[in-house]
Design an enzyme around this catalytic site. Sequence first.
Site, short mmCIF file in Angstrom:
data_model
loop_
_atom_site.label_atom_id
_atom_site.label_comp_id
_atom_site.label_asym_id
_atom_site.label_seq_id
_atom_site.Cartn_x
_atom_site.Cartn_y
_atom_site.Cartn_z
N THR A 116 0.86 -1.18 0.00
CA THR A 116 0.00 0.00 0.00
C THR A 116 0.90 1.23 0.00
O THR A 116 1.59 1.51 0.98
CB THR A 116 -0.93 0.01 1.22
OG1 THR A 116 -1.81 -1.12 1.15
CG2 THR A 116 -1.77 1.28 1.25
N LYS A 191 -7.51 1.68 -2.76
CA LYS A 191 -7.14 1.27 -1.41
C LYS A 191 -7.31 2.43 -0.43
O LYS A 191 -7.73 2.24 0.71
CB LYS A 191 -5.70 0.75 -1.37
CG LYS A 191 -5.22 0.28 0.00
CD LYS A 191 -6.03 -0.90 0.52
CE LYS A 191 -5.55 -1.36 1.89
NZ LYS A 191 -4.26 -2.08 1.86
#
Length: 311
Positions: A116, A191
């Site tokens: 991420t 995300k």
Amino acid sequence: MSETENSAATDAKALEPKTIAMIGLGVMGGPIARHLAHAGHSLVLYNRTPARIERWQAANPDIAVAVAGNAAEAAEQADVVITCVGNDDDLAEVVLGPQGVFSTLHEGGLFIDHTTVSARIARQIAVEARDKHVLCVDAPMTGAQAGAEKGTLTLMCGGRANAVEAAKPVMSAYARRIVHIGKAGTGQATKMVNQIALAGITASLAEAFRLAQAEHLDLEKVYEAISGGAAQSWQMDNRWHTMAEDRYDFGFAIDWMRKDLGLALDEGRGLGLSFPTTALLDQLFADVQAMGGGRQDTSAILRRLPKRGLR
């Protein structure tokens, strides 16, 4: 050859065992590597901390792997490279650095990133990959450590359609849902959307839980009453009982959530957006960090709420 036969031949080729370099063997990367091996792929492992590879091998003595000395060495031997590291700087080092993946990954190779990170670095890596004729996918994950262990992750993918299609047979070894969002960086942007929503759900669940405690309600009966209606969530099903036990030594760490919310807030500022609720949640998580809870699950935000009125 008919169209059906040609499609079958393409699918068979896609499912052929590959040599995969797995870079990063943390709580997510480690289980992913295991699923890949069980799917029949050959693994080359690299982790900046060699002890993690040693622990992984001790936990998986039935899996034979090669171990590389750096990311470039791992990629040199691979058809596919998967990264799952810490942050933008870590990813830039193992991909774009002098001993990074792109210094040796062959033309036509496939690069998948599950870290991420910012959409900016995902787009930068995609440009570098295009110039090197490498297929590239940014595919951050949701599903937590349990999803990685069970092979039921959800992947939000950014990149060209041919790259995502090439990656799907590999990623299906550890993911239950694979969604191609759009061009490079859109996986990371999705995300961020996920993390903003997750943080809000987690914080409101903690407040609801604290009210139930202060009212001296039977927590099991409260859960039974509200978990079948509109308030139900994954967080409620998986964290209500652990909050009741005051247990947080597992799951998605507050340190990681704060990193992710920082990415979302930065992205929002770049778009001229303000996220006051997310900024407040970030501060509440920071307070729990200051209490020593940085490595605790995000449900430890409950610790930030006063216990006045409780027995």
